[in-house]
Design a protein around this motif. Structure first.
Motif, PDB file in Angstrom:
ATOM      1  N   ALA A 316     -47.400  12.666 -10.608  1.00 31.86           N
ATOM      2  CA  ALA A 316     -46.637  13.205  -9.481  1.00 31.86           C
ATOM      3  C   ALA A 316     -46.351  14.683  -9.708  1.00 31.86           C
ATOM      4  CB  ALA A 316     -45.322  12.436  -9.348  1.00 31.86           C
ATOM      5  N   PRO A 317     -46.400  15.440  -8.677  1.00 29.62           N
ATOM      6  CA  PRO A 317     -46.213  16.886  -8.805  1.00 29.62           C
ATOM      7  C   PRO A 317     -44.897  17.253  -9.504  1.00 29.62           C
ATOM      8  CG  PRO A 317     -47.006  16.385  -6.627  1.00 29.62           C
ATOM      9  CD  PRO A 317     -46.764  15.075  -7.300  1.00 29.62           C
ATOM     10  N   HIS A 318     -43.862  16.511  -9.199  1.00 31.14           N
ATOM     11  CA  HIS A 318     -42.582  16.949  -9.757  1.00 31.14           C
ATOM     12  C   HIS A 318     -42.538  16.738 -11.255  1.00 31.14           C
ATOM     13  CE1 HIS A 318     -41.732  12.625  -9.258  1.00 31.14           C
ATOM     14  NE2 HIS A 318     -40.979  12.785 -10.329  1.00 31.14           N
ATOM     15  N   GLU A 319     -43.373  15.796 -11.708  1.00 27.98           N
ATOM     16  CA  GLU A 319     -43.367  15.562 -13.142  1.00 27.98           C
ATOM     17  C   GLU A 319     -44.070  16.674 -13.887  1.00 27.98           C
ATOM     18  OE1 GLU A 319     -45.059  11.828 -13.977  1.00 27.98           O
ATOM     19  OE2 GLU A 319     -43.560  10.690 -12.865  1.00 27.98           O
ATOM     20  N   VAL A 320     -44.928  17.347 -13.138  1.00 27.96           N
ATOM     21  CA  VAL A 320     -45.757  18.366 -13.766  1.00 27.96           C
ATOM     22  C   VAL A 320     -44.916  19.511 -14.308  1.00 27.96           C
ATOM     23  CG1 VAL A 320     -47.079  20.323 -12.919  1.00 27.96           C
ATOM     24  CG2 VAL A 320     -48.016  18.040 -12.754  1.00 27.96           C
ATOM     25  N   VAL A 321     -43.732  19.650 -13.704  1.00 31.23           N
ATOM     26  CA  VAL A 321     -42.906  20.786 -14.092  1.00 31.23           C
ATOM     27  C   VAL A 321     -42.369  20.646 -15.514  1.00 31.23           C
ATOM     28  CG1 VAL A 321     -40.856  22.070 -13.422  1.00 31.23           C
ATOM     29  CG2 VAL A 321     -42.318  21.100 -11.690  1.00 31.23           C
ATOM     30  N   GLN A 322     -42.426  19.454 -16.018  1.00 32.56           N
ATOM     31  CA  GLN A 322     -41.941  19.234 -17.380  1.00 32.56           C
ATOM     32  C   GLN A 322     -43.103  18.937 -18.302  1.00 32.56           C
ATOM     33  OE1 GLN A 322     -38.921  19.508 -18.864  1.00 32.56           O
ATOM     34  NE2 GLN A 322     -38.595  20.635 -16.969  1.00 32.56           N
ATOM     35  N   PRO A 323     -42.955  19.283 -19.535  1.00 31.87           N
ATOM     36  CA  PRO A 323     -44.015  18.926 -20.469  1.00 31.87           C
ATOM     37  C   PRO A 323     -44.059  17.429 -20.659  1.00 31.87           C
ATOM     38  CG  PRO A 323     -42.144  19.811 -21.637  1.00 31.87           C
ATOM     39  CD  PRO A 323     -41.853  19.985 -20.185  1.00 31.87           C
ATOM     40  N   ASP A 468     -43.263  26.502 -24.622  1.00 31.51           N
ATOM     41  CA  ASP A 468     -43.207  26.125 -23.205  1.00 31.51           C
ATOM     42  C   ASP A 468     -44.463  26.612 -22.495  1.00 31.51           C
ATOM     43  OD1 ASP A 468     -39.628  26.771 -22.781  1.00 31.51           O
ATOM     44  OD2 ASP A 468     -40.733  24.988 -23.459  1.00 31.51           O
ATOM     45  N   ARG A 469     -44.793  27.866 -22.807  1.00 25.82           N
ATOM     46  CA  ARG A 469     -45.957  28.451 -22.138  1.00 25.82           C
ATOM     47  C   ARG A 469     -47.233  27.704 -22.479  1.00 25.82           C
ATOM     48  NH1 ARG A 469     -46.926  34.615 -21.584  1.00 25.82           N
ATOM     49  NH2 ARG A 469     -49.163  34.823 -21.259  1.00 25.82           N
ATOM     50  N   SER A 470     -47.433  27.431 -23.745  1.00 22.53           N
ATOM     51  CA  SER A 470     -48.703  26.786 -24.100  1.00 22.53           C
ATOM     52  C   SER A 470     -48.754  25.355 -23.609  1.00 22.53           C
ATOM     53  CB  SER A 470     -48.975  26.853 -25.605  1.00 22.53           C
ATOM     54  OG  SER A 470     -47.826  26.529 -26.325  1.00 22.53           O
ATOM     55  N   SER A 471     -47.632  24.678 -23.573  1.00 22.13           N
ATOM     56  CA  SER A 471     -47.711  23.305 -23.066  1.00 22.13           C
ATOM     57  C   SER A 471     -47.927  23.312 -21.559  1.00 22.13           C
ATOM     58  CB  SER A 471     -46.486  22.494 -23.448  1.00 22.13           C
ATOM     59  OG  SER A 471     -45.340  23.020 -22.858  1.00 22.13           O
ATOM     60  N   ALA A 472     -47.352  24.308 -20.871  1.00 27.38           N
ATOM     61  CA  ALA A 472     -47.614  24.406 -19.433  1.00 27.38           C
ATOM     62  C   ALA A 472     -49.088  24.690 -19.200  1.00 27.38           C
ATOM     63  CB  ALA A 472     -46.755  25.495 -18.820  1.00 27.38           C
ATOM     64  N   LEU A 474     -51.506  23.850 -21.124  1.00 27.07           N
ATOM     65  CA  LEU A 474     -52.251  22.636 -21.419  1.00 27.07           C
ATOM     66  C   LEU A 474     -52.234  21.682 -20.232  1.00 27.07           C
ATOM     67  CD1 LEU A 474     -53.846  21.227 -23.599  1.00 27.07           C
ATOM     68  CD2 LEU A 474     -51.741  20.197 -24.405  1.00 27.07           C
ATOM     69  N   THR A 475     -51.072  21.584 -19.610  1.00 22.91           N
ATOM     70  CA  THR A 475     -50.963  20.725 -18.428  1.00 22.91           C
ATOM     71  C   THR A 475     -51.931  21.187 -17.336  1.00 22.91           C
ATOM     72  OG1 THR A 475     -48.628  20.399 -18.940  1.00 22.91           O
ATOM     73  CG2 THR A 475     -49.360  19.793 -16.730  1.00 22.91           C
ATOM     74  N   VAL A 476     -51.939  22.488 -17.128  1.00 23.34           N
ATOM     75  CA  VAL A 476     -52.855  23.034 -16.111  1.00 23.34           C
ATOM     76  C   VAL A 476     -54.296  22.685 -16.452  1.00 23.34           C
ATOM     77  CG1 VAL A 476     -53.814  25.162 -15.185  1.00 23.34           C
ATOM     78  CG2 VAL A 476     -51.345  24.928 -15.424  1.00 23.34           C
ATOM     79  N   GLN A 477     -54.650  22.913 -17.692  1.00 24.50           N
ATOM     80  CA  GLN A 477     -56.031  22.655 -18.112  1.00 24.50           C
ATOM     81  C   GLN A 477     -56.378  21.185 -17.936  1.00 24.50           C
ATOM     82  OE1 GLN A 477     -55.740  24.035 -22.111  1.00 24.50           O
ATOM     83  NE2 GLN A 477     -56.303  26.144 -21.604  1.00 24.50           N
ATOM     84  N   THR A 478     -55.440  20.344 -18.323  1.00 19.32           N
ATOM     85  CA  THR A 478     -55.695  18.910 -18.190  1.00 19.32           C
ATOM     86  C   THR A 478     -55.917  18.530 -16.737  1.00 19.32           C
ATOM     87  OG1 THR A 478     -54.139  18.642 -20.004  1.00 19.32           O
ATOM     88  CG2 THR A 478     -54.868  16.640 -18.881  1.00 19.32           C
ATOM     89  N   VAL A 527     -48.918  22.946  -8.403  1.00 26.53           N
ATOM     90  CA  VAL A 527     -47.555  23.048  -8.946  1.00 26.53           C
ATOM     91  C   VAL A 527     -47.608  23.492 -10.403  1.00 26.53           C
ATOM     92  CG1 VAL A 527     -45.490  21.756  -9.552  1.00 26.53           C
ATOM     93  CG2 VAL A 527     -46.611  21.365  -7.350  1.00 26.53           C
ATOM     94  N   ALA A 528     -48.552  22.868 -11.117  1.00 28.69           N
ATOM     95  CA  ALA A 528     -48.651  23.201 -12.543  1.00 28.69           C
ATOM     96  C   ALA A 528     -48.981  24.670 -12.738  1.00 28.69           C
ATOM     97  CB  ALA A 528     -49.694  22.330 -13.227  1.00 28.69           C
ATOM     98  N   ILE A 529     -49.874  25.164 -11.908  1.00 28.88           N
ATOM     99  CA  ILE A 529     -50.250  26.575 -12.043  1.00 28.88           C
ATOM    100  C   ILE A 529     -49.071  27.482 -11.717  1.00 28.88           C
ATOM    101  CG2 ILE A 529     -51.656  28.415 -11.034  1.00 28.88           C
ATOM    102  CD1 ILE A 529     -53.970  26.527 -10.933  1.00 28.88           C
ATOM    103  N   ARG A 530     -48.350  27.092 -10.678  1.00 26.45           N
ATOM    104  CA  ARG A 530     -47.168  27.900 -10.334  1.00 26.45           C
ATOM    105  C   ARG A 530     -46.181  27.917 -11.492  1.00 26.45           C
ATOM    106  NH1 ARG A 530     -47.275  25.986  -5.069  1.00 26.45           N
ATOM    107  NH2 ARG A 530     -45.717  24.378  -5.500  1.00 26.45           N
ATOM    108  N   GLU A 531     -45.991  26.729 -12.034  1.00 25.09           N
ATOM    109  CA  GLU A 531     -45.067  26.610 -13.165  1.00 25.09           C
ATOM    110  C   GLU A 531     -45.525  27.485 -14.322  1.00 25.09           C
ATOM    111  OE1 GLU A 531     -42.277  25.355 -13.440  1.00 25.09           O
ATOM    112  OE2 GLU A 531     -41.874  24.923 -15.549  1.00 25.09           O
ATOM    113  N   TYR A 532     -46.808  27.417 -14.592  1.00 26.00           N
ATOM    114  CA  TYR A 532     -47.351  28.213 -15.686  1.00 26.00           C
ATOM    115  C   TYR A 532     -47.127  29.693 -15.455  1.00 26.00           C
ATOM    116  CZ  TYR A 532     -50.823  30.355 -18.775  1.00 26.00           C
ATOM    117  OH  TYR A 532     -51.443  31.139 -19.686  1.00 26.00           O
ATOM    118  N   GLU A 533     -47.387  30.119 -14.251  1.00 29.74           N
ATOM    119  CA  GLU A 533     -47.179  31.526 -13.938  1.00 29.74           C
ATOM    120  C   GLU A 533     -45.706  31.905 -14.087  1.00 29.74           C
ATOM    121  OE1 GLU A 533     -49.406  33.861 -13.424  1.00 29.74           O
ATOM    122  OE2 GLU A 533     -51.049  32.441 -13.620  1.00 29.74           O
TER     123      GLU A 533
END
Lengths: 595, 401
Positions: A316-323, A468-472, A474-478, A527-533
């Motif tokens: 779910a998108p909202h989960e993406v905001v957290q590692p 935080d940055r690297s895990s975000a 990673l989420t994007v990459q995944t 969402v993940a990309i936004r979060e990463y940025e």
């Protein structure tokens, strides 16, 4: 020579003891107006500083506590006051209120510099900014964090948020426990004064326990990924007996106060809802506690079979905001782990990669900085210890000669003995004074060099932000690789189904499901990309802030340290700063010989 | 306070050894040189004597001596001049490692110099023949004398004395006299008590003084380490902040050097004098023991004479042919007893004189030591203040960029 000074000093010491007693009765939230510049307050300050310096540097603590331990026949009033400065009997902060900044500025700064822009503590006096009332250097540190460093002296930030932690009390857990009187815990009074409108009030207080602070810290780390969030005080793994000991409680109180003040000093966190709620809402802290992890574990355990069976693999998108965390996100964890393995070992270059060279350079620098800070901080501790030892030994030497003086006087048969006794007394007086000088010097040195430790502690926050940055990332990459594999699956299915004339109902259904999944995953990816940025931006701005403030803070530290070294101690600010107090004593002694 | 009678002697002597007026006898112990190999290595010193005393061979003489020669001299003087507080010698080095450290050698040299000069300026001791031998004899003679004295086989007279002591102790016990006989002079008791207590107090003061020297060294070391670490931090920071750190680090290292220097000064000019004071008190204790021995001997002889007298009277009544022999023995004993009494009384007299001198000298010495201490600390404090002060404008420059 010596005796006159003694009397003078002792008179002051007695006076200050009375003052101390009066101060204890002050309302804790009152800003004190006592502006007492006497030297002896500093001595008292030293004694009470013994407990304030709650950092875990044993050298510091022993430096300070030894102040109350040593007996000086010439300074018995100090002995008495040290007992009173026992923080367990009365809150020491109050006594320190008047001291730290006024007298410090009075004799740390020789006249030549008084009109210079740089006034390390005067700024604090003028503005009622965070930390003015705490003797702890750290509060000055956090104060500076919120001020623009370039105009350090008379700039007053228009808004302030001042937090005080006090009044530890034992409370009982309400639940029926088997052990009678068991399950006690300590709460602290968290008092806030502020003029920030968001708070809707200017003075308020709540009671919180340590567990609440842990909750606050956890929620902040979740909400403010990428920021340099000050690390919270450690949980302690000690037995409940120790937990209740006053020394432990006092240490914890100090640590909590420092932590909250640092939070208040952070420009973004001070406006956070979490902090507001923590500071204002009476009763139970309305933040989700981390014990939700337990329920998360269950949730995760329940979800896992479903996920494995392919029923719902959607993130779910909202989960993406957290590692990805343990518990509910097991599957996500697996995926991200697979991705990171692919990144590291298979040599496959993921779609988005940490490209920011500048960031990578900065990261290197931060690591290097941490190494050097750690080293410097260690040597600073050793320096403090050496200064402390010097003071101690001087005191002991003086004492030995006091004894000799008494002895010679008692047993004197010849006049030469009495003369010698008088000489020894003069010497002993000078030695004891020199000893005090070193102690005072040390107290100030600790305050200044503490800045090194502060920033060292901050490194942890920096690492967390980078994580935080690297895990975000990673989420994007995944998500990207998942998206691409889903899309290729969809393509294959379409290709296969297009070969069947008339359509393949089951395949078409599968394709539609897949397309749904792809849409959701696409959203999640965005969402993940936004979060990463967002996190990247946080990192960047925080790094900038770190560099800026660090430079200012360190320069202040250096100046303060140097000024202290040459003019600190029992000096009179109006005298020429060319000689340290010790030099003055020694010269006075010299004159008496030569005459 | 301190009268300006304080005489600081010639350049070749340390401040504590008093110079003498014409006629003069001045000695300097210089030039330590390591000789020999391995376990048998030792330090030799050059001893230069300048004098116009008629008993001496010439106005100037240079000889080479080693530590055990000084010990020989001290022992000889102690034997011959009972009652006088013989100047103390520096200790043998307990720890092998430091036997040849520059600092130890310098401390020892200084102490030996003071030792000889004190003897040379003592009105009685300076007449000593052993002193003349020490200052003038060639090395072989000295070696012979030294070996003779400090050899395993002691002189026969020493053995006799030891034997007699044991004998008297045994007879005391047998006769039920458990405690050795002691003087009953209350003032003397007070003095003894004073001396023993003084040693304790002084030893403690000296201990702290030595620790203070160590503290100076430790502070110096930590300033040096701190300076280095700060410099590294500066290198990491770069730009003006980095420069500020570097400046601080460099200053810190400079101060470290000052502190080490001051530590050495403190050792030589404050801690050593205190140590010397302790040794002097120990020398007095040795004299106290000598006095007690002399007193005991006198008492024993008095006792023995009484017995002999009774015997003699008995004999004169019974066997007149043995009377002659007994009388001779009696007269011998009487002479011995008188000698013992004379010795004891001279010890008492000398001690009283020496005490006055001792107290005055020590007041002087301590005054100088305190002075040196104050000077050193002032020097240090000013040096530190100046160093840090000079840093401030540089820091200002850094923060304005």
């Amino acid at each position: 020579m010596g005796s006159e000074n003694e009397g003078f000093e002792e008179a002051h010491l007695y006076a200050s003891r009375e003052e101390m007693e009066n101060l204890v009765l002050d309302d804790p939230l009152n800003n004190n107006d006592n502006d007492n510049n006497s030297n002896n307050n500093n001595n008292n300050n030293n004694n009470s500083n013994s407990s304030i310096n709650g950092k875990s540097y044993s050298a510091y603590r022993s430096a300070m506590s030894s102040l109350s331990d040593t007996h000086h026949p010439l300074s018995s009033p100090i002995l008495a006051t040290s007992a009173e400065s026992d923080p367990l009997l009365s809150p020491p902060r109050f006594r320190d209120l008047r001291n730290p900044n006024a007298p410090e500025s009075s004799y740390i700064e020789p006249p030549a510099y008084s009109d210079v822009i740089f006034c390390p503590f005067e700024g604090d006096n003028v503005s009622d900014v965070n930390g003015v009332e705490s003797p702890s250097r750290n509060s000055d540190f956090s104060g500076r964090f919120s001020r623009s460093p370039s105009s350090s002296s008379s700039s007053t930030s228009s808004e302030y948020l001042k937090i005080t932690v006090s009044n530890p009390q034992k409370e009982q857990e309400n639940s029926n426990s088997i052990v009678p009187g068991g399950n006690t815990y300590v709460t602290y009074l968290i008092s806030t004064r502020t003029n920030i409108s968001d708070f809707g009030g200017s003075e308020f207080g709540v009671r919180r326990r340590f567990r609440d602070v842990v909750t606050l810290s956890d929620r902040l780390t979740e909400s403010y990924r990428g920021l340099f969030i000050p690390p919270r005080p450690d949980k302690s793994v000690v037995e409940s007996q120790v937990m209740q000991k006053q020394e432990f409680v006092e240490q914890r109180r100090v640590a909590l106060e420092k932590y909250l003040r640092r939070l208040a000093a952070h420009p973004m966190i001070r406006r956070s809802d979490e902090l507001k709620v923590f500071l204002q809402v009476q009763g139970k802290l309305p933040l989700p506690t981390t014990t939700d992890v337990a329920s998360r574990m269950l949730d995760g355990a329940v979800k896992l079979p479903k996920q494995l069976l392919g029923e719902s693999t959607v993130l779910a998108p909202h989960e993406v905001v957290q590692p990805a965390k343990g518990g509910r996100d097991l599957l996500r964890l697996f995926k991200e782990l697979k991705q990171s393995m692919a990144n590291d070992w298979m040599g496959s270059r993921p779609a988005v990669v940490e490209e920011d060279k500048e960031f990578l350079e900065k990261k290197e620098r931060v690591n290097d900085l941490e190494l050097q800070l750690s080293n410097a901080s260690q040597q600073a501790e050793a320096l403090v210890k050496a200064q402390q030892d010097m003071g101690e030994t001087l005191g002991e030497l003086g004492l030995a000669f006091i004894k000799l003086t008494k002895f010679e006087n008692e047993e004197a048969v010849f006049n030469s003995q009495r003369v010698r006794a008088a000489d020894m007394k003069g010497f002993a007086t000078a030695a004891v004074k020199a000893s005090r000088f070193y102690r005072e010097l040390n107290a100030q040195t600790v305050k200044h060099l503490d800045m090194l430790h502060e920033y060292l502690g901050l490194m942890l926050a920096v690492h967390n932000a980078f994580t935080d940055r690297s895990s975000a990332l990673l989420t994007v990459q995944t998500l990207l690789s998942e998206l691409s594999s889903l899309e290729s699956k969809a393509e294959k299915l379409e290709a296969a189904s297009s070969k069947i004339f008339g359509g393949d109902k089951s395949r078409v259904r599968k394709i539609d499901e897949l397309k749904d999944t792809i849409r959701v995953t696409e959203d999640a990816k965005n969402v993940a990309i936004r979060e990463y940025e967002r996190i990247k931006e946080n990192n960047r701005s925080e790094l900038e802030r770190l560099d800026r403030e660090r430079k200012a803070d360190f320069l202040t530290m250096l100046k303060g340290f140097v000024l202290n070294q040459f003019s600190g101690g029992l000096g009179n600010p109006n005298e020429s700063p060319t000689r340290g107090a010790l030099g003055r004593e020694a010269c006075a002694l010299l004159h008496s010989w030569i005459l | 306070m301190i009268s300006t009678n304080r005489t600081l002697s010639a350049s070749s002597q340390s401040p504590r050894s008093p110079s003498s007026q014409p006629p003069y006898l001045s000695v300097s112990v210089t030039d330590p040189v390591k000789l020999g190999n391995g376990v048998q290595a030792y330090i030799s010193y050059r001893v230069i004597t300048k004098t116009n005393f008629p008993e001496y061979q010439g106005p100037e003489k240079i000889v080479i001596r080693r530590y055990s020669d000084f010990v020989w001299l001290r022992d000889r003087l102690f034997e011959k001049y009972k009652g006088i507080f013989i100047p103390p010698l520096p200790e043998k080095s307990a720890v092998e490692k430091f036997r040849f450290s520059a600092e130890f050698i310098e401390m020892r040299r200084q102490a030996l110099d003071i030792f000889v000069n004190r003897i040379a300026s003592h009105h009685a001791l300076q007449q000593s023949e052993d002193l003349r031998t020490f200052l003038q004899a060639d090395e072989e003679t000295m070696e012979r004398l030294r070996a003779h004295e400090t050899g395993i086989f002691k002189k026969p007279s020493d053995l006799m004395q030891i034997f007699k002591d044991v004998q008297s102790k045994v007879s005391d016990v047998v006769l039920g006299k458990e405690k050795p006989v002691e003087e009953s002079d209350p003032e003397y008791e007070k003095l003894k008590h004073y001396i023993f207590e003084l040693e304790n107090h002084l030893a403690e003061a000296q201990k702290h003084a030595y620790r203070l020297v160590k503290r100076h060294r430790e502070l110096g070391q930590s300033l040096s380490d701190f300076g280095k670490a700060v410099k590294l931090l500066g290198a990491c920071e770069g730009n003006s902040l980095g420069k500020a750190f570097s400046e601080l680090g460099a200053k810190s290292e400079t101060l470290s050097v000052k502190l080490q220097k001051e530590a050495h000064q403190l050792l030589m000019n404050f801690e050593e004098p205190l140590k010397d004071y302790v040794r002097a008190v120990q020398s007095i204790k040795a004299t106290i023991t000598e006095r007690a021995n002399a007193f005991r001997r006198q008492c024993e002889l008095t006792e023995t004479i009484k017995l002999k007298e009774i015997n003699l009277n008995k004999l004169s009544l019974i066997r007149s042919d043995k009377v002659g022999e007994a009388e001779m023995e009696y007269n011998e004993l009487k002479a011995e007893s008188e000698e013992a009494t004379r010795l004891f009384e001279s010890i008492v007299r000398l001690m009283n004189e020496e005490l006055v001198q001792f107290q005055e000298r020590k007041t002087l010495d301590m005054g100088i030591a305190f002075n040196e201490f104050a000077r050193g600390q002032a020097r240090l404090a000013n040096g530190i203040a100046d160093a840090w002060r000079s840093l401030l404008p540089k820091l200002e420059a850094c923060s304005s960029t």
